[in-house]
Motif scaffolding. Structure first.
Motif, mmCIF file in Angstrom:
data_model
loop_
_atom_site.group_PDB
_atom_site.id
_atom_site.type_symbol
_atom_site.label_atom_id
_atom_site.label_comp_id
_atom_site.label_asym_id
_atom_site.label_seq_id
_atom_site.Cartn_x
_atom_site.Cartn_y
_atom_site.Cartn_z
ATOM 1 N N PHE A 271 0.678 -0.571 0.213
ATOM 2 C CA PHE A 271 -0.110 0.108 -0.261
ATOM 3 C C PHE A 271 0.921 1.235 0.108
ATOM 4 O O PHE A 271 0.856 2.043 -0.382
ATOM 5 C CB PHE A 271 -0.644 0.372 0.865
ATOM 6 N N LYS B 291 1.646 4.135 -2.407
ATOM 7 C CA LYS B 291 1.484 5.436 -2.571
ATOM 8 C C LYS B 291 2.373 6.200 -3.364
ATOM 9 O O LYS B 291 2.119 7.090 -3.733
ATOM 10 C CB LYS B 291 1.211 5.554 -1.200
ATOM 11 N N PRO C 35 -5.810 2.418 -5.161
ATOM 12 C CA PRO C 35 -4.253 1.449 -3.872
ATOM 13 C C PRO C 35 -4.206 0.177 -4.261
ATOM 14 O O PRO C 35 -2.886 -0.465 -3.658
ATOM 15 C CB PRO C 35 -4.842 1.470 -2.138
#
Length: 360
Positions: free
Chosen positions: A318, A322, A338
Motif C-alpha cells: 500500500f 502511495k 491503492p
C-alpha cells in the motif's frame, strides 16, 4: 576673697566659742615689733593674694584644659566615626571595583561577540548583495522575450532528458499486459488515468493481467496465503515488488522528487519506511518531551511475504503504491487507486514518455 574674710570675721564675732578660742590664741606683740610683724603680715597677705590669684588662674587654665580635653574627646569620637564610615566606603569601593572588573570583562566578551557577528553580517551582506545582483540579472533576462524563450527551452531540454532516462527504466523494467496464454503486447493504448481534472472514459484493466519483466504481482490472495501456499508464487511476487521498488526509486531520482515513504532496496528482500512515530509502551511513565525525543522509531515494512506477517506485507505494498501515486500527482496525473500497483506504474511510465509531458 574679701567676702570670705568678712564672713569669717562675722563668724568669729557672733560665735562665743570661737571668740573665746580667739582670745586664747591672741598673741601679744611688743610695740617695737609691731612694725615688723605688720610688715610680715602684709607680705603674707600679699603672698596669699598672689597665691589666690595663681590658684584662680590655674583653675581657669584647668577649666580650659578640661574643655579642650572634652572637645578633643568629641573630635576623637567624630574621627572614629569618620574612620568607620571610611572603612565602610572602602569596602563598598572594593565591591564596586570587583563588579566593575567583572562588567568590564563581560563587556569585552560582548564586544568580541558583537565584532564577530558584525563580521558575519558583513560577509552575509556581501553574499546577499551578490545574490541580489544575480537575481536582478536573472529577472532582467527572464523579463525579456528571449529570456522566457530560453527558460522554456531549458525546461524542455530538462523534461526531454528526464523522458529519456525514464524510457531507459521502461526498457529495464517493462510493464506489459498479458492478452493470451502465449502472447504479450505493449500497453500503449491503455490510458486508465488522465490529467487532473479530466477523468478517463477508458475501460479499466484487471490488475492480475499486468506483468513486470514477465512476472505477475499477486496482491489479492495476500491475506489468504498460508504455510501451504506455493512458495514459488510467493518468491515471484517478492521479486516483482523488488522490480517495482527499484523502478520507482529510479524515476523519483530522475524527477527529483523525494519520496514520502523511502525505500530500502534489496531485490526480492526490499523494505519501505514509514515515518509515523512508533512509541514504546514500556516508556509510558516518562515525560512527554523525553518520549517524543527518545522513543520515536522509524517503522519499516517488508515488500515480501516469506517469514513475514501478511498484514505488514500488504501495508508495505500500500505504501509503495502511495509513492507511485505521489509521482503521478507530481506530473499531474490521477491514480487508479491503492490496489493497482503495476497499472499505476505503467501509467506513470506512459505519461512521462508522452509528448504532452515535454509541452507542459
Amino acid at each position: 576673697m574679701e567676702n570670705r574674710e568678712q564672713a569669717r570675721d562675722k563668724t568669729l564675732i557672733t560665735d562665743p566659742k570661737k571668740i573665746n578660742a580667739a582670745h586664747e590664741n591672741v598673741q601679744l606683740i611688743e610695740w617695737e615689733d609691731f612694725d615688723n610683724e605688720l610688715a610680715r603680715l602684709w607680705s603674707l597677705t600679699s603672698a596669699l593674694k598672689e597665691a589666690n590669684e595663681k590658684k584662680q588662674s590655674l583653675q581657669e587654665k584647668l577649666q580650659s584644659l578640661i574643655q579642650v580635653k572634652n572637645e578633643s574627646l568629641n573630635k576623637l569620637n567624630e574621627l572614629e566615626e569618620m574612620r568607620e564610615r571610611l572603612e565602610a566606603r572602602k569596602v563598598v569601593m572594593a565591591n564596586m571595583s570587583t563588579r566593575c572588573k567583572v562588567a568590564t570583562e563581560d563587556a569585552k566578551k560582548q564586544e568580541e561577540m558583537l565584532s564577530t557577528e558584525v563580521r558575519s553580517l558583513l560577509v552575509a551582506g556581501t553574499s546577499l548583495s551578490v545574490a541580489r545582483k544575480r537575481l536582478q540579472e536573472a529577472n532582467r533576462l527572464l523579463t525579456e522575450e528571449r529570456g522566457c524563450v530560453k527558460l522554456k527551452n531549458v525546461q524542455r531540454k530538462l523534461r526531454a532528458r528526464q523522458q529519456y532516462m525514464i524510457s531507459q527504466v521502461s526498457l529495464l523494467y517493462p510493464v506489459k499486459i498479458l492478452v493470451g496464454p502465449a502472447q504479450e503486447q505493449e500497453l500503449e493504448s491503455y490510458s486508465s488515468s488522465s490529467r487532473l481534472g479530466n477523468p478517463s472514459a477508458s475501460k479499466p484493466v484487471n490488475q492480475g493481467s499486468l506483468t513486470i519483466l514477465g512476472l505477475n504481482l499477486t496482491l489479492l490472495p495476500f491475506t489468504k496465503m498460508s504455510f501451504f501456499t506455493d512458495k514459488k508464487e510467493v518468491q515471484r511476487s517478492a521479486t516483482a515488488l523488488g522490480y517495482v521498488a527499484h523502478a520507482v526509486s529510479l524515476i523519483a531520482s530522475y524527477l527529483q522528487v523525494p519520496l514520502r515513504y523511502p525505500l530500502r532496496l534489496g531485490g526480492s528482500r526490499s523494505y519501505i519506511n514509514d515515518h509515523a512515530s512508533s512509541i514504546d509502551p514500556a516508556s509510558s511513565d516518562l515525560s512527554l518531551d523525553t518520549t517524543l525525543s527518545a522513543n520515536v522509531k522509524l517503522a519499516e515494512f517488508p515488500l515480501f511475504l516469506e517469514g513475514q506477517d501478511t498484514t505488514r506485507a500488504a501495508y508495505a505494498v500500500f505504501l509503495l503504491n502511495k509513492d507511485i501515486e505521489q509521482l503521478l500527482n507530481f506530473i499531474g496525473v490521477k491514480s487508479l487507486g491503492p490496489r493497482h500497483v503495476l497499472a499505476n506504474l505503467k501509467e506513470l511510465l506512459r505519461s512521462v514518455q508522452s509528448s504532452e509531458y515535454i509541452d507542459t
